[in-house]
Write an enzyme that holds these catalytic residues in place. Structure first.
Site, PDB file in Angstrom:
ATOM      1  N   HIS A  57       0.824  -1.198   0.000  1.00 40.89           N
ATOM      2  CA  HIS A  57       0.000   0.000   0.000  1.00 40.89           C
ATOM      3  C   HIS A  57       0.868   1.261   0.000  1.00 40.89           C
ATOM      4  CE1 HIS A  57      -2.479   3.056   2.313  1.00 40.89           C
ATOM      5  NE2 HIS A  57      -3.187   2.867   1.225  1.00 40.89           N
ATOM      6  N   GLU A  74       2.018   1.726  -3.470  1.00 39.81           N
ATOM      7  CA  GLU A  74       0.922   2.242  -4.303  1.00 39.81           C
ATOM      8  C   GLU A  74       0.851   3.773  -4.198  1.00 39.81           C
ATOM      9  OE1 GLU A  74      -2.856   3.869  -3.663  1.00 39.81           O
ATOM     10  OE2 GLU A  74      -3.321   1.826  -2.955  1.00 39.81           O
ATOM     11  N   GLU A  98      -4.151   8.155   6.855  1.00 42.82           N
ATOM     12  CA  GLU A  98      -5.145   7.249   6.273  1.00 42.82           C
ATOM     13  C   GLU A  98      -5.486   6.115   7.259  1.00 42.82           C
ATOM     14  OE1 GLU A  98      -3.934   5.592   2.517  1.00 42.82           O
ATOM     15  OE2 GLU A  98      -5.906   4.699   2.128  1.00 42.82           O
TER      16      GLU A  98
END
Lengths: 461, 461
Positions: free
Chosen positions: A74, A77, A154
């Site tokens: 992640h 990404e 996040e």
């Protein structure tokens, strides 16, 4: 017209028409890159995705010595949006914003996908920019530090969402130490200790020609898209003439799971308890997946479903209530979710369990079967109006299923599901073992009565 | 081809072609019911909405003696799904589920809309069922009690969502006692004390022929839809031959607002602070709405926007950060949102304010203007691929704007916005008064430095 088409890894080219008169093409390039497209008549826009079959399940604990620690996929990404030698992060953002396109990425447990939805005229741009990001991201150390902060935010946001927390803990409870049980984003600790060099290695190891699958749906010309893609990959220095074999698909056998965690309570001073009760399910390639989608539709999908009727309509115990049945290469889950007032959580959990057991012991009616077929067919037809859905279907077909199934064939398979199929599957699910997760003002002891009762026998049907 | 068409309340019929070669028709039926449709070439599905211009702003405090107390409109919306003499709640749910349709409703501050998205063949059914719900709901007392529980759960769910809480408190902070400042769903207390008879009166008073606007987009035959609608309304006992005048649109003058609340802190033990800083904005029919959408695009919409670049990309302070600019008949707001770690909240708030002031004092570049036009145009083109968006556009045109504006005309208007228009509007916004809302681990005193500094003069531009 083909309803279902196998996608053998080594086959160079495939072309066929699918339901709705779309033209599906698949090309295996010399380098091992795979390109799948679905041209939809009359479409004026397209969605393009760049996929790799790498997800959070492919990561390792920091202690293992592997460089790809929890959350690396992640993290990577995010970093792919942060610049290449050709484009700064702002350039990338402007490319899509200036044409009103949607662009984003998703890191999942078994894959990562970078995608954009744009008007037809902007598809070449989207392919160029995504190819640049995919091949040539710098992972600049300063950007790495700044993005570490973004990712921690996040994770904090997800940590403040009780439904998110319940879902993550449910995977852990059912799957235990299985790699699919871990949260996708890692943990704040694993993100704080991630290093740029380790994420760089993860990138280099998994974003090779043989890993890349590009899927495009909507207003797409397959040959033109390939030409655009190869030009972009070539100018990034990829050796397109060097033969490569696509990486093998994941093994699909269901492994034995450890003993699940029966009850997980995450205490929070929230107004509701976010409750999930569930059991191990069925893997993505299992023959029973079609019966499972019928079961899930009848049981917990939509306002006419049993769970909705029992929990919300008859008793007013919840606003949001449904069931879900995710499937992966070697594990699956079946879960029932509700958000409810804390004092009612044990009642709702007991209702969930008894409804599943009623499905196992009494089965479904012919009316329910027929309605579920209509519901699945209608919903799929509406969903396939979006090129996003078609782009994702191509990716799933190539990466996970090894088979493309069009709408007509999907509906034909649904129509073959019998009441016995559904009841037999319900009996397997109702046999447990059950895991319950409660996030909110709850106490473990409240749920023992629901969890500790013996499961009905799985051969009851 | 007409780019913009006035929709005079009393005019019986209108027919015109709009951008994308869609056919727009509007019919005022004798009874006062208005029907608007937009036929989209090649579409295989349709979205239909039943609207009334009644929302939470039209409610009253319990002490006022009015029967429509806070939350009544949303309560009523829920009850319309609970059954008529012709259909039980389950029948209604099955009607849509059995064809895989989407059906739901939205209660907003100035309207309520019941809608369904279905395949073309199911549109007549959708019209019949929605008409039955709209005209003939029973508001059964037992269902009323059960639904009270559901709505309390819905409010509790929203109360557990810190971003939702921040948004509701932001409206209160900026708009004060203005009716648009109240939360849409009412409060747990107002829902607990609501009575079936009062909600029934609210229903009877506001769901008359002259209130009803039906909008349909996608695969629709206007005349056939009207025939289906009138048959359904007639069999519900509506006197379709009795002449009715549509209810007047709301007055659009911007009233003077009370002094806003400068700082609102809702303490929560969450990981993030959900922060909104904002000011009063521009009403929905204001000539500056187009400049505002350009401003909002440049300032806080998308990854290339100034706010995203300053807060997330350069400093890694937030994952989610954007601006928003809702407009109503007689009030508007401009807000900047971010979720961030508590210790950084004052920094983020200061950045938001200084960025808005920088926009006011230095304006925008020609590049930014051009990109914003491309972004708005591209995003609108993609959004209009969904019949939902077109159905909503028709409703907004009829209920709020009194004008239908197609994509070509909308883009033409955007192209006329100058850098001066944007800077002048930014100066008005930056002049405040500012309101700040923080939900999370925060203390009011941290934000005084941001809020108490004198606003820049509104004539700076």
């Amino acid at each position: 017209m083909n309803g279902a088409v196998d996608l053998p890894l080594g086959q160079a080219d495939l072309t066929f028409r699918a339901a709705g008169d779309t033209l599906v093409r698949r090309t295996l390039l010399t380098s091992g890159v795979r390109v799948l497209s679905e041209r939809v008549p009359g479409s004026r826009s397209a969605t393009v995705g760049f996929w790799v079959a790498v997800g959070s399940r492919d990561e390792h604990s920091a202690e293992s010595g592997h460089r790809a620690t929890y959350g690396s996929t992640h993290f990577l990404e995010h970093l792919l949006f942060k610049g290449t030698p050709q484009r700064t992060a702002l350039d990338i953002a402007i490319s899509f914003d200036a044409v009103g396109g949607e662009h984003n990425a998703i890191t999942a447990k078994e894959h990562t996908c970078y995608y954009a939805r744009v008007q037809d005229r902007d598809l070449p741009m989207a392919i160029r920019v995504l190819a640049d990001m995919f091949t040539s991201s710098l992972l600049d150390p300063d950007e790495f530090e700044s993005e570490r902060g973004v990712i921690l935010e996040e994770l904090a946001m997800a940590g403040d969402d009780p439904a998110d927390v319940a879902s993550e803990r449910f995977f852990e409870a059912v799957l235990g130490a299985h790699p699919l049980g871990r949260p996708i984003g890692g943990t704040p600790d694993s993100i704080r200790s991630a290093t740029r060099d380790a994420v760089w290695e993860h990138y280099r190891a998994n974003y090779r020609p043989a890993d890349l699958v590009v899927t495009i749906a909507g207003a797409v010309d397959h040959d033109a898209a390939i030409a655009e893609l190869e030009a972009a990959l070539g100018s990034a220095g990829w050796a397109l003439d060097e033969p490569g074999e696509p990486v093998a698909r994941r093994a699909t056998a269901a492994p034995a799971l450890e003993a699940p965690t029966p009850i997980t309570v995450v205490e929070r001073p929230t107004e509701q308890v976010n409750l999930i009760l569930g059991v191990p399910g069925v893997v993505a390639t299992d023959d029973r997946r079609v019966a499972l989608s019928v079961l899930n539709t009848i049981f917990g999908s939509g306002m006419s479903s049993r769970l909705f009727q029992q929990v919300r309509e008859r008793r007013g115990l919840a606003y949001s209530v449904y069931s879900f049945a995710p499937g992966y290469s070697d594990a699956g889950l079946f879960g029932m979710y509700a958000g409810c007032t804390p004092s009612k959580a044990p009642t709702v959990a007991a209702l969930m369990r008894s409804e599943l057991e009623r499905l196992a012991s009494h089965g479904v009616t012919a009316d329910e079967l027929e309605r579920a077929a209509g519901q699945l067919g209608g919903a799929a037809a509406l969903a396939l109006e979006d090129s996003d859905t078609r782009m994702s279907r191509l990716g799933r077909a190539e990466l996970m299923l090894g088979e493309f199934v069009d709408l007509d064939e999907a509906l034909r398979r649904v129509s073959l599901v019998t009441a016995d199929d559904v009841q037999s599957l319900a009996a397997d699910l109702a046999a447990g073992p059950y895991s319950l997760v409660a996030v909110g003002s709850a106490d473990e002891s409240e749920f023992h009565a629901v969890i500790d009762q013996p499961a009905i026998r799985s051969d009851v049907a």
